[in-house]
Every structure is written in C-alpha cells, then in structure tokens.
Design an enzyme around this catalytic site. Structure first.
Site, PDB file in Angstrom:
ATOM      1  N   PRO A   2       0.827  -1.200   0.000  1.00 40.47           N
ATOM      2  CA  PRO A   2       0.000   0.000   0.000  1.00 40.47           C
ATOM      3  C   PRO A   2       0.869   1.262   0.000  1.00 40.47           C
ATOM      4  O   PRO A   2       1.925   1.312   0.622  1.00 40.47           O
ATOM      5  CB  PRO A   2      -0.792  -0.102   1.309  1.00 40.47           C
ATOM      6  N   LYS A  35      -3.795  -4.880   6.228  1.00 40.67           N
ATOM      7  CA  LYS A  35      -2.484  -5.347   5.762  1.00 40.67           C
ATOM      8  C   LYS A  35      -1.417  -4.928   6.763  1.00 40.67           C
ATOM      9  O   LYS A  35      -1.591  -3.951   7.488  1.00 40.67           O
ATOM     10  CB  LYS A  35      -2.173  -4.760   4.388  1.00 40.67           C
ATOM     11  N   ILE A  67      -2.578  -3.290  -3.756  1.00 44.07           N
ATOM     12  CA  ILE A  67      -3.050  -4.523  -4.361  1.00 44.07           C
ATOM     13  C   ILE A  67      -4.295  -4.941  -3.575  1.00 44.07           C
ATOM     14  O   ILE A  67      -4.272  -4.988  -2.344  1.00 44.07           O
ATOM     15  CB  ILE A  67      -1.973  -5.623  -4.298  1.00 44.07           C
TER      16      ILE A  67
END
Length: 116
Positions: A2, A35, A67
């Site tokens: 990210p 994440k 992603i």
C-alpha cells in the site's frame, strides 16, 4: 504494497508534524486495508504549485494505491484521510482530492520481484 502519497500547495510544516502525519496515515492505511504496516509506504510533497476551483488557496491531492484495494472501503478512507489532512495542514476537506487505485500484483514491484 500500500502507498499513500500526499501532494500539497502548503509550505513545508515542521519536520515533526510531517513525520507525525505520515506515521498516522501509515497506521490508518494498514488498518483500513487489513495489511501489515511493514508494507505501507508514505510520501509527502509540500510547496507544489497547484490550483483548485480556479484559485491557489491551500489544496491537497492524495494517491492511495494497493493490491486488492476494496472499493467498499474508499468512502470511509476518504473521510478519515481528509480529516487527518485538514487537522494537520488546515486544508478544507472540500479542497482535497483522493485518487484510489487498485494495482494488480504483477504491476507492483518490490525486493527485485513483483507481488504477482
């Protein structure tokens, strides 16, 4: 993977303010996306010549890429990140644009390879 990148027309704040903002954005982005923060990158570019709505009043453009970025979370992230920018830099939330991008793993490189 990210990334959150902030470009703004405001002059460079104190180093400690920038570091605090970037750390806050990093932790929030990791939490929103679920994440590990160990993969999150942040960037801050002040003093960028910019206009919005035909004026040079303070403005901010942010890019948020990841992603698997879920569209269902973009409204919540927009509210959170606009509030953080407003609080730290004093930019009205109606002068902040955020571009959200979902990047395929094959198009995101790291550590000499890609994520896909």
């Amino acid at each position: 993977m990210p990334l959150i990148k902030v470009q703004t027309s405001v002059p460079t704040p104190e180093k400690s303010e920038v570091e605090s903002l970037l750390k806050s954005l990093s932790a929030s982005l990791a939490q929103h996306l679920g994440k590990p923060e160990s993969y999150v990158m942040t960037a801050f570019e002040p003093d960028v010549p910019m206009t919005f709505a035909g004026t040079t009043d303070p403005v901010c453009y942010m890019e948020i890429k990841s992603i698997g970025l879920p569209e269902s979370k973009t409204k919540t992230m927009s509210a959170d990140f606009c509030q953080k920018i407003n609080k730290t830099l004093g930019i009205p939330v109606n002068r902040i644009y955020i571009e959200f991008a979902n990047a395929p793993g094959t198009l995101w490189g790291w550590n000499g390879t890609t994520f896909g």
